[in-house]
Write a protein that holds these residues in place. Structure first.
Motif, PDB file in Angstrom:
ATOM      1  N   TYR A  12      -2.336   3.833   2.940  1.00 13.84           N
ATOM      2  CA  TYR A  12      -2.478   5.234   3.322  1.00 13.84           C
ATOM      3  C   TYR A  12      -2.326   6.135   2.100  1.00 13.84           C
ATOM      4  O   TYR A  12      -1.532   5.875   1.198  1.00 13.84           O
ATOM      5  N   ASP A  13      -3.104   7.220   2.103  1.00  9.54           N
ATOM      6  CA  ASP A  13      -2.941   8.272   1.102  1.00  9.54           C
ATOM      7  C   ASP A  13      -3.432   9.575   1.709  1.00  9.54           C
ATOM      8  O   ASP A  13      -4.160   9.586   2.696  1.00  9.54           O
ATOM      9  N   ARG A  14      -2.998  10.652   1.114  1.00 14.17           N
ATOM     10  CA  ARG A  14      -3.464  11.993   1.463  1.00 14.17           C
ATOM     11  C   ARG A  14      -3.860  12.646   0.155  1.00 14.17           C
ATOM     12  O   ARG A  14      -3.192  12.472  -0.871  1.00 14.17           O
ATOM     13  N   ASP A  28      -6.281   1.985  -6.313  1.00 12.18           N
ATOM     14  CA  ASP A  28      -6.313   0.762  -7.125  1.00 12.18           C
ATOM     15  C   ASP A  28      -4.909   0.191  -7.274  1.00 12.18           C
ATOM     16  O   ASP A  28      -4.707  -1.025  -7.209  1.00 12.18           O
ATOM     17  N   GLY A  29      -3.934   1.073  -7.488  1.00  8.33           N
ATOM     18  CA  GLY A  29      -2.548   0.630  -7.591  1.00  8.33           C
ATOM     19  C   GLY A  29      -2.085  -0.068  -6.323  1.00  8.33           C
ATOM     20  O   GLY A  29      -1.416  -1.101  -6.370  1.00  8.33           O
ATOM     21  N   CYS A  30      -2.447   0.493  -5.174  1.00 14.98           N
ATOM     22  CA  CYS A  30      -2.071  -0.121  -3.894  1.00 14.98           C
ATOM     23  C   CYS A  30      -2.758  -1.478  -3.713  1.00 14.98           C
ATOM     24  O   CYS A  30      -2.121  -2.448  -3.282  1.00 14.98           O
ATOM     25  N   ARG A  31      -4.038  -1.546  -4.030  1.00 15.34           N
ATOM     26  CA  ARG A  31      -4.750  -2.825  -3.917  1.00 15.34           C
ATOM     27  C   ARG A  31      -4.114  -3.882  -4.822  1.00 15.34           C
ATOM     28  O   ARG A  31      -3.929  -5.035  -4.418  1.00 15.34           O
ATOM     29  N   GLU A  40      -2.510  -9.264   2.818  1.00 14.51           N
ATOM     30  CA  GLU A  40      -3.889  -9.014   3.230  1.00 14.51           C
ATOM     31  C   GLU A  40      -4.039  -7.520   3.510  1.00 14.51           C
ATOM     32  O   GLU A  40      -3.178  -6.917   4.157  1.00 14.51           O
ATOM     33  N   ILE A  41      -5.114  -6.927   3.051  1.00 20.87           N
ATOM     34  CA  ILE A  41      -5.342  -5.496   3.280  1.00 20.87           C
ATOM     35  C   ILE A  41      -6.141  -5.304   4.564  1.00 20.87           C
ATOM     36  O   ILE A  41      -7.245  -5.834   4.699  1.00 20.87           O
ATOM     37  N   ALA A  42      -5.561  -4.555   5.494  1.00 25.32           N
ATOM     38  CA  ALA A  42      -6.221  -4.277   6.772  1.00 25.32           C
ATOM     39  C   ALA A  42      -7.272  -3.188   6.621  1.00 25.32           C
ATOM     40  O   ALA A  42      -8.259  -3.171   7.354  1.00 25.32           O
ATOM     41  N   CYS A  79       2.826  -0.191   6.120  1.00 24.64           N
ATOM     42  CA  CYS A  79       2.051   0.932   5.608  1.00 24.64           C
ATOM     43  C   CYS A  79       2.370   1.004   4.119  1.00 24.64           C
ATOM     44  O   CYS A  79       3.514   1.229   3.737  1.00 24.64           O
ATOM     45  N   LEU A  80       1.372   0.800   3.285  1.00 28.58           N
ATOM     46  CA  LEU A  80       1.563   0.810   1.834  1.00 28.58           C
ATOM     47  C   LEU A  80       1.081   2.133   1.265  1.00 28.58           C
ATOM     48  O   LEU A  80      -0.067   2.526   1.467  1.00 28.58           O
ATOM     49  N   VAL A  81       1.978   2.825   0.573  1.00 27.76           N
ATOM     50  CA  VAL A  81       1.657   4.079  -0.106  1.00 27.76           C
ATOM     51  C   VAL A  81       2.011   3.919  -1.582  1.00 27.76           C
ATOM     52  O   VAL A  81       2.903   3.143  -1.934  1.00 27.76           O
ATOM     53  N   HIS A  82       1.307   4.641  -2.427  1.00 26.82           N
ATOM     54  CA  HIS A  82       1.586   4.530  -3.852  1.00 26.82           C
ATOM     55  C   HIS A  82       3.012   4.971  -4.156  1.00 26.82           C
ATOM     56  O   HIS A  82       3.769   4.264  -4.824  1.00 26.82           O
ATOM     57  N   THR A  83       3.404   6.137  -3.679  1.00 24.91           N
ATOM     58  CA  THR A  83       4.772   6.642  -3.779  1.00 24.91           C
ATOM     59  C   THR A  83       5.106   7.327  -2.460  1.00 24.91           C
ATOM     60  O   THR A  83       4.222   7.629  -1.658  1.00 24.91           O
ATOM     61  N   TRP A  84       6.379   7.619  -2.251  1.00 25.15           N
ATOM     62  CA  TRP A  84       6.795   8.289  -1.020  1.00 25.15           C
ATOM     63  C   TRP A  84       6.075   9.621  -0.826  1.00 25.15           C
ATOM     64  O   TRP A  84       5.824  10.043   0.301  1.00 25.15           O
TER      65      TRP A  84
END
Length: 134
Positions: A12-14, A28-31, A40-42, A79-84
């Motif tokens: 997730y990102d905004r 890219d960082g999240c991947r 596995e990426i949903a 839920c993976l986010v780059h930062t909070w």
């Protein structure tokens, strides 16, 4: 001997601005983080433009939680986010984290932080509810 499937990461990102480069770097960082951990990426859910600036209705975040709930009873989901700050820059962050926990998952960042312990009760309740009663 069966092994559990790898965790399923919902990225997730905004992003409010038209400049796409910062968003692409975060994704890219999240991947890469997911690959490093064997997750596995949903899919990727993005709230863009004005929606990304408010803590009102975030259609993509809510969609992520709905998709996560479909898998939360059968395997580990996050839920993976780059930062909070990708959830929100306000004090509403726990609300977003609770929504993820209610969907049966937890939230993690690419800095190695997660909220597994903080919202464990909500996640366990969601997991028990997904199994139904016999």
């Amino acid at each position: 001997m069966s092994t559990a499937p790898p965790p399923l990461a919902f990225i997730y990102d905004r992003h409010a601005t038209e400049r796409r480069a910062p968003l692409d770097l975060r994704l890219d960082g999240c991947r890469n983080w997911a690959a490093l951990h064997g997750w596995e990426i949903a899919g990727i859910w993005l709230d863009l433009g004005d929606t990304a600036l408010t803590d009102g209705h975030r259609r993509q975040f809510n969609g992520l939680c709905g998709a996560m709930a479909l898998h939360g009873g059968s395997r580990e989901v996050l839920c993976l986010v780059h930062t909070w700050q990708r959830l929100t820059r306000t004090d509403a962050r726990p609300e977003y984290q609770r929504k993820v926990a209610a969907a049966g998952g937890y939230t993690a960042t690419c800095l190695g932080e997660d909220d597994r312990r903080a919202f464990g009760a909500e996640r366990l309740a969601a997991h028990a509810g997904s199994r139904g009663t016999s």
